[in-house]
Write a protein that holds these residues in place. Sequence first.
Motif, PDB file in Angstrom:
ATOM      1  N   ARG A  84       3.929 -28.388   7.571  1.00 18.56           N
ATOM      2  CA  ARG A  84       2.459 -28.338   7.663  1.00 18.56           C
ATOM      3  C   ARG A  84       1.995 -27.107   8.427  1.00 18.56           C
ATOM      4  O   ARG A  84       0.990 -26.498   8.076  1.00 18.56           O
ATOM      5  CB  ARG A  84       1.920 -29.620   8.278  1.00 18.56           C
ATOM      6  CG  ARG A  84       2.074 -30.786   7.330  1.00 18.56           C
ATOM      7  CD  ARG A  84       1.437 -32.027   7.865  1.00 18.56           C
ATOM      8  NE  ARG A  84       1.621 -33.126   6.924  1.00 18.56           N
ATOM      9  CZ  ARG A  84       1.018 -34.282   7.048  1.00 18.56           C
ATOM     10  NH1 ARG A  84       0.199 -34.516   8.057  1.00 18.56           N
ATOM     11  NH2 ARG A  84       1.225 -35.226   6.147  1.00 18.56           N
ATOM     12  N   ILE A  85       2.709 -26.743   9.464  1.00 18.15           N
ATOM     13  CA  ILE A  85       2.372 -25.527  10.210  1.00 18.15           C
ATOM     14  C   ILE A  85       2.537 -24.308   9.306  1.00 18.15           C
ATOM     15  O   ILE A  85       1.716 -23.385   9.340  1.00 18.15           O
ATOM     16  CB  ILE A  85       3.239 -25.398  11.481  1.00 18.15           C
ATOM     17  CG1 ILE A  85       2.862 -26.455  12.504  1.00 18.15           C
ATOM     18  CG2 ILE A  85       3.141 -23.997  12.085  1.00 18.15           C
ATOM     19  CD1 ILE A  85       1.491 -26.287  13.132  1.00 18.15           C
ATOM     20  N   GLN A 133      -0.233 -21.516   8.417  1.00 22.02           N
ATOM     21  CA  GLN A 133       0.009 -20.084   8.623  1.00 22.02           C
ATOM     22  C   GLN A 133      -0.314 -19.298   7.351  1.00 22.02           C
ATOM     23  O   GLN A 133      -0.838 -18.184   7.426  1.00 22.02           O
ATOM     24  CB  GLN A 133       1.456 -19.830   9.037  1.00 22.02           C
ATOM     25  CG  GLN A 133       1.740 -20.211  10.461  1.00 22.02           C
ATOM     26  CD  GLN A 133       3.192 -20.028  10.834  1.00 22.02           C
ATOM     27  OE1 GLN A 133       4.071 -20.574  10.180  1.00 22.02           O
ATOM     28  NE2 GLN A 133       3.437 -19.271  11.879  1.00 22.02           N
ATOM     29  N   ASN A 134      -0.024 -19.866   6.204  1.00 23.11           N
ATOM     30  CA  ASN A 134      -0.317 -19.192   4.943  1.00 23.11           C
ATOM     31  C   ASN A 134      -1.818 -19.067   4.712  1.00 23.11           C
ATOM     32  O   ASN A 134      -2.269 -18.136   4.051  1.00 23.11           O
ATOM     33  CB  ASN A 134       0.350 -19.907   3.781  1.00 23.11           C
ATOM     34  CG  ASN A 134       1.853 -19.748   3.793  1.00 23.11           C
ATOM     35  OD1 ASN A 134       2.381 -18.780   4.337  1.00 23.11           O
ATOM     36  ND2 ASN A 134       2.548 -20.692   3.206  1.00 23.11           N
ATOM     37  N   LYS A 135      -2.601 -19.987   5.226  1.00 16.35           N
ATOM     38  CA  LYS A 135      -4.054 -19.934   5.083  1.00 16.35           C
ATOM     39  C   LYS A 135      -4.646 -18.777   5.879  1.00 16.35           C
ATOM     40  O   LYS A 135      -5.754 -18.324   5.603  1.00 16.35           O
ATOM     41  CB  LYS A 135      -4.702 -21.243   5.545  1.00 16.35           C
ATOM     42  CG  LYS A 135      -4.229 -22.463   4.815  1.00 16.35           C
ATOM     43  CD  LYS A 135      -4.635 -22.455   3.371  1.00 16.35           C
ATOM     44  CE  LYS A 135      -4.169 -23.752   2.722  1.00 16.35           C
ATOM     45  NZ  LYS A 135      -4.394 -23.779   1.314  1.00 16.35           N
ATOM     46  N   ARG A 136      -3.918 -18.288   6.859  1.00 19.62           N
ATOM     47  CA  ARG A 136      -4.401 -17.182   7.679  1.00 19.62           C
ATOM     48  C   ARG A 136      -4.673 -15.945   6.824  1.00 19.62           C
ATOM     49  O   ARG A 136      -5.649 -15.229   7.045  1.00 19.62           O
ATOM     50  CB  ARG A 136      -3.375 -16.863   8.766  1.00 19.62           C
ATOM     51  CG  ARG A 136      -3.859 -15.857   9.771  1.00 19.62           C
ATOM     52  CD  ARG A 136      -2.816 -15.580  10.846  1.00 19.62           C
ATOM     53  NE  ARG A 136      -3.377 -14.863  11.956  1.00 19.62           N
ATOM     54  CZ  ARG A 136      -3.697 -13.575  11.927  1.00 19.62           C
ATOM     55  NH1 ARG A 136      -3.483 -12.867  10.836  1.00 19.62           N
ATOM     56  NH2 ARG A 136      -4.220 -12.994  12.993  1.00 19.62           N
ATOM     57  N   GLU A 137      -3.815 -15.702   5.858  1.00 19.30           N
ATOM     58  CA  GLU A 137      -4.005 -14.548   4.972  1.00 19.30           C
ATOM     59  C   GLU A 137      -5.335 -14.640   4.224  1.00 19.30           C
ATOM     60  O   GLU A 137      -6.025 -13.641   4.038  1.00 19.30           O
ATOM     61  CB  GLU A 137      -2.843 -14.440   3.983  1.00 19.30           C
ATOM     62  CG  GLU A 137      -1.507 -14.163   4.631  1.00 19.30           C
ATOM     63  CD  GLU A 137      -1.510 -12.891   5.454  1.00 19.30           C
ATOM     64  OE1 GLU A 137      -2.088 -11.869   5.002  1.00 19.30           O
ATOM     65  OE2 GLU A 137      -0.955 -12.907   6.567  1.00 19.30           O
ATOM     66  N   GLU A 151      -8.857 -17.109  15.433  1.00 15.20           N
ATOM     67  CA  GLU A 151      -8.421 -17.232  16.824  1.00 15.20           C
ATOM     68  C   GLU A 151      -7.821 -18.607  17.095  1.00 15.20           C
ATOM     69  O   GLU A 151      -6.762 -18.720  17.724  1.00 15.20           O
ATOM     70  CB  GLU A 151      -9.600 -16.996  17.762  1.00 15.20           C
ATOM     71  CG  GLU A 151     -10.051 -15.559  17.826  1.00 15.20           C
ATOM     72  CD  GLU A 151     -11.297 -15.366  18.683  1.00 15.20           C
ATOM     73  OE1 GLU A 151     -11.636 -16.279  19.473  1.00 15.20           O
ATOM     74  OE2 GLU A 151     -11.927 -14.307  18.570  1.00 15.20           O
ATOM     75  N   GLU A 152      -8.483 -19.645  16.620  1.00 16.29           N
ATOM     76  CA  GLU A 152      -7.987 -21.003  16.851  1.00 16.29           C
ATOM     77  C   GLU A 152      -6.685 -21.260  16.106  1.00 16.29           C
ATOM     78  O   GLU A 152      -5.781 -21.915  16.622  1.00 16.29           O
ATOM     79  CB  GLU A 152      -9.059 -22.016  16.457  1.00 16.29           C
ATOM     80  CG  GLU A 152     -10.239 -21.994  17.403  1.00 16.29           C
ATOM     81  CD  GLU A 152     -11.316 -22.997  17.050  1.00 16.29           C
ATOM     82  OE1 GLU A 152     -11.045 -23.930  16.255  1.00 16.29           O
ATOM     83  OE2 GLU A 152     -12.431 -22.861  17.570  1.00 16.29           O
ATOM     84  N   LEU A 153      -6.574 -20.731  14.901  1.00 16.12           N
ATOM     85  CA  LEU A 153      -5.338 -20.887  14.138  1.00 16.12           C
ATOM     86  C   LEU A 153      -4.185 -20.204  14.863  1.00 16.12           C
ATOM     87  O   LEU A 153      -3.099 -20.777  14.990  1.00 16.12           O
ATOM     88  CB  LEU A 153      -5.540 -20.288  12.742  1.00 16.12           C
ATOM     89  CG  LEU A 153      -4.453 -20.561  11.737  1.00 16.12           C
ATOM     90  CD1 LEU A 153      -5.074 -20.729  10.361  1.00 16.12           C
ATOM     91  CD2 LEU A 153      -3.448 -19.450  11.712  1.00 16.12           C
ATOM     92  N   ASP A 154      -4.427 -18.992  15.361  1.00  9.83           N
ATOM     93  CA  ASP A 154      -3.382 -18.270  16.093  1.00  9.83           C
ATOM     94  C   ASP A 154      -2.968 -19.034  17.348  1.00  9.83           C
ATOM     95  O   ASP A 154      -1.779 -19.113  17.673  1.00  9.83           O
ATOM     96  CB  ASP A 154      -3.853 -16.868  16.451  1.00  9.83           C
ATOM     97  CG  ASP A 154      -3.944 -15.954  15.236  1.00  9.83           C
ATOM     98  OD1 ASP A 154      -3.364 -16.289  14.185  1.00  9.83           O
ATOM     99  OD2 ASP A 154      -4.607 -14.901  15.344  1.00  9.83           O
TER     100      ASP A 154
END
Length: 59
Positions: A9-10, A14-18, A41-44
């Motif tokens: 799930r993580i 992480q793939n959604k960040r792109e 920022e929150e995802l990171d």
Amino acid sequence: MDLQTIKERIAVVQNKREYLLSLLEQPNLGVLRVDVNQALEELDELVDEFKRTIPETGN
């Protein structure tokens, strides 16, 4: 939930960040740019916290 499921799930997150980064390149984003930056920022922070909590063990 087992550790492998959490890692998967993580990885999805992480793939959604792109996608979020590609949104920032849109010239017509307007005030949503603030929300996209906040999401990045929150995802990171989430990913960093996960890595500190569950360090990679080389598997």
